[in-house]
Scaffold this motif. Structure first.
Motif, PDB file in Angstrom:
ATOM      1  N   ALA A 128       0.833  -1.211   0.000  1.00 38.25           N
ATOM      2  CA  ALA A 128       0.000   0.000   0.000  1.00 38.25           C
ATOM      3  C   ALA A 128       0.867   1.260   0.000  1.00 38.25           C
ATOM      4  N   GLN A 129       1.967   1.217   0.708  1.00 34.19           N
ATOM      5  CA  GLN A 129       2.869   2.385   0.740  1.00 34.19           C
ATOM      6  C   GLN A 129       3.404   2.682  -0.654  1.00 34.19           C
ATOM      7  N   GLY A 130       3.772   1.643  -1.403  1.00 31.52           N
ATOM      8  CA  GLY A 130       4.239   1.838  -2.773  1.00 31.52           C
ATOM      9  C   GLY A 130       3.158   2.425  -3.663  1.00 31.52           C
ATOM     10  N   ILE A 131       1.928   1.951  -3.499  1.00 28.86           N
ATOM     11  CA  ILE A 131       0.794   2.452  -4.280  1.00 28.86           C
ATOM     12  C   ILE A 131       0.533   3.917  -3.945  1.00 28.86           C
ATOM     13  N   MET A 132       0.576   4.272  -2.660  1.00 28.32           N
ATOM     14  CA  MET A 132       0.355   5.665  -2.249  1.00 28.32           C
ATOM     15  C   MET A 132       1.478   6.569  -2.755  1.00 28.32           C
ATOM     16  N   THR A 133       2.703   6.060  -2.781  1.00 30.84           N
ATOM     17  CA  THR A 133       3.838   6.832  -3.300  1.00 30.84           C
ATOM     18  C   THR A 133       3.624   7.177  -4.769  1.00 30.84           C
ATOM     19  N   LEU A 134       2.985   6.262  -5.492  1.00 33.84           N
ATOM     20  CA  LEU A 134       2.668   6.516  -6.905  1.00 33.84           C
ATOM     21  C   LEU A 134       1.467   7.442  -7.078  1.00 33.84           C
ATOM     22  N   GLY A 135       0.833   7.819  -5.978  1.00 36.98           N
ATOM     23  CA  GLY A 135      -0.327   8.698  -6.041  1.00 36.98           C
ATOM     24  C   GLY A 135      -1.616   7.959  -6.369  1.00 36.98           C
ATOM     25  N   LEU A 136      -1.618   6.650  -6.193  1.00 31.36           N
ATOM     26  CA  LEU A 136      -2.807   5.847  -6.486  1.00 31.36           C
ATOM     27  C   LEU A 136      -3.564   5.530  -5.192  1.00 31.36           C
ATOM     28  N   ASN A 137      -4.821   5.136  -5.354  1.00 30.34           N
ATOM     29  CA  ASN A 137      -5.680   4.836  -4.215  1.00 30.34           C
ATOM     30  C   ASN A 137      -5.445   3.392  -3.775  1.00 30.34           C
ATOM     31  N   GLU A 138      -4.995   3.212  -2.536  1.00 28.82           N
ATOM     32  CA  GLU A 138      -4.713   1.866  -2.042  1.00 28.82           C
ATOM     33  C   GLU A 138      -5.985   1.061  -1.797  1.00 28.82           C
ATOM     34  N   MET A 139      -7.118   1.721  -1.539  1.00 27.80           N
ATOM     35  CA  MET A 139      -8.363   0.977  -1.329  1.00 27.80           C
ATOM     36  C   MET A 139      -8.843   0.339  -2.629  1.00 27.80           C
ATOM     37  N   GLU A 140      -8.599   0.994  -3.737  1.00 28.13           N
ATOM     38  CA  GLU A 140      -8.919   0.378  -5.032  1.00 28.13           C
ATOM     39  C   GLU A 140      -8.159  -0.936  -5.200  1.00 28.13           C
ATOM     40  N   LEU A 141      -6.883  -0.905  -4.873  1.00 31.18           N
ATOM     41  CA  LEU A 141      -6.070  -2.117  -4.956  1.00 31.18           C
ATOM     42  C   LEU A 141      -6.589  -3.174  -3.994  1.00 31.18           C
ATOM     43  N   ALA A 142      -6.952  -2.762  -2.778  1.00 25.93           N
ATOM     44  CA  ALA A 142      -7.448  -3.706  -1.778  1.00 25.93           C
ATOM     45  C   ALA A 142      -8.726  -4.394  -2.260  1.00 25.93           C
ATOM     46  N   ILE A 143      -9.640  -3.630  -2.846  1.00 24.88           N
ATOM     47  CA  ILE A 143     -10.901  -4.201  -3.354  1.00 24.88           C
ATOM     48  C   ILE A 143     -10.608  -5.154  -4.508  1.00 24.88           C
ATOM     49  N   ARG A 144      -9.723  -4.754  -5.404  1.00 25.87           N
ATOM     50  CA  ARG A 144      -9.380  -5.627  -6.532  1.00 25.87           C
ATOM     51  C   ARG A 144      -8.716  -6.912  -6.048  1.00 25.87           C
ATOM     52  N   TYR A 145      -7.838  -6.789  -5.088  1.00 29.35           N
ATOM     53  CA  TYR A 145      -7.157  -7.949  -4.528  1.00 29.35           C
ATOM     54  C   TYR A 145      -8.170  -8.894  -3.872  1.00 29.35           C
ATOM     55  N   LEU A 146      -9.128  -8.319  -3.164  1.00 27.23           N
ATOM     56  CA  LEU A 146     -10.173  -9.113  -2.534  1.00 27.23           C
ATOM     57  C   LEU A 146     -11.016  -9.844  -3.581  1.00 27.23           C
ATOM     58  N   LEU A 147     -11.454  -9.135  -4.620  1.00 29.12           N
ATOM     59  CA  LEU A 147     -12.307  -9.739  -5.645  1.00 29.12           C
ATOM     60  C   LEU A 147     -11.568 -10.797  -6.461  1.00 29.12           C
ATOM     61  N   VAL A 148     -10.346 -10.472  -6.875  1.00 28.99           N
ATOM     62  CA  VAL A 148      -9.548 -11.471  -7.598  1.00 28.99           C
ATOM     63  C   VAL A 148      -9.259 -12.650  -6.675  1.00 28.99           C
TER      64      VAL A 148
END
Length: 184
Positions: A128-148
């Motif tokens: 999540a820290q890497g995603i936030m450093t890129l300026g992206l939303n970490e919750m989007e990644l979390a939801i995608r990770y959960l669904l996948v």
């Protein structure tokens, strides 16, 4: 000679570290797991073992409920490692697939539900820290990770059924596909 002394000290330090970790667990995770076991057994006794077994029979009736719904609910309500214990109510044939799906789910849900597997939270926080450093939303990644994860865990559990069938046949073992009810 100094090398032998250093080796012996290192060897003993390994066991001391193990003992320190054990004592740390006795003050943290062991009481937590014990309390969860007591709570789960109390709920089972309040509901009645027969009702829980009927729920297991319904859950084991198709792969969707067996490898998507039951692992999700178990992980959400009980967390890791207690969620594994719900497999005890499934027929023997489906237990390996349930454990495969359940163990994976405890990881793929960590971004959205950190209480499920707090011991692995540091892995998610690093990502999540890497995603936030890129300026992206970490919750989007979390939801995608959960669904996948839900889909992949389902596939993993169901695939395990095929391997269970093959290994059972190869070993000459017949595993039950129905829930045995408890009668007093």
């Amino acid at each position: 000679m100094q090398w032998i002394i250093n080796f012996a000290e290192g060897f003993m330090n390994l066991f001391q570290l193990g003992a320190d970790t054990f004592i740390e667990w006795m003050g943290s995770i062991v009481p937590l797991v014990l309390m969860l076991l007591i709570a789960m057994n109390a709920i089972i006794n309040l509901l009645g073992e027969e009702r829980v077994q009927k729920l297991a029979a319904v859950s084991s009736s198709n792969p969707f409920t067996r490898y998507m719904i039951l692992p999700f609910v178990s992980a959400f309500m009980l967390g890791n490692p207690m969620s594994m214990t719900m497999g005890r109510f499934l027929p023997e044939y489906y237990k390996p697939g349930y454990i495969a799906a359940q163990m994976q789910f405890c990881h793929t849900s960590n971004g959205v539900f950190p209480h499920i597997n707090p011991g692995e939270l540091f892995v998610w926080m690093g990502i999540a820290q890497g995603i936030m450093t890129l300026g992206l939303n970490e919750m989007e990644l979390a939801i995608r990770y959960l669904l996948v994860g839900l889909v992949m865990n389902f596939i993993g559990g169901w695939t395990t059924d095929f391997f269970t069938e093959r290994v059972s046949r190869q070993q000459g073992i017949k595993l039950s596909k129905s829930v045995e009810t408890v009668t007093d």
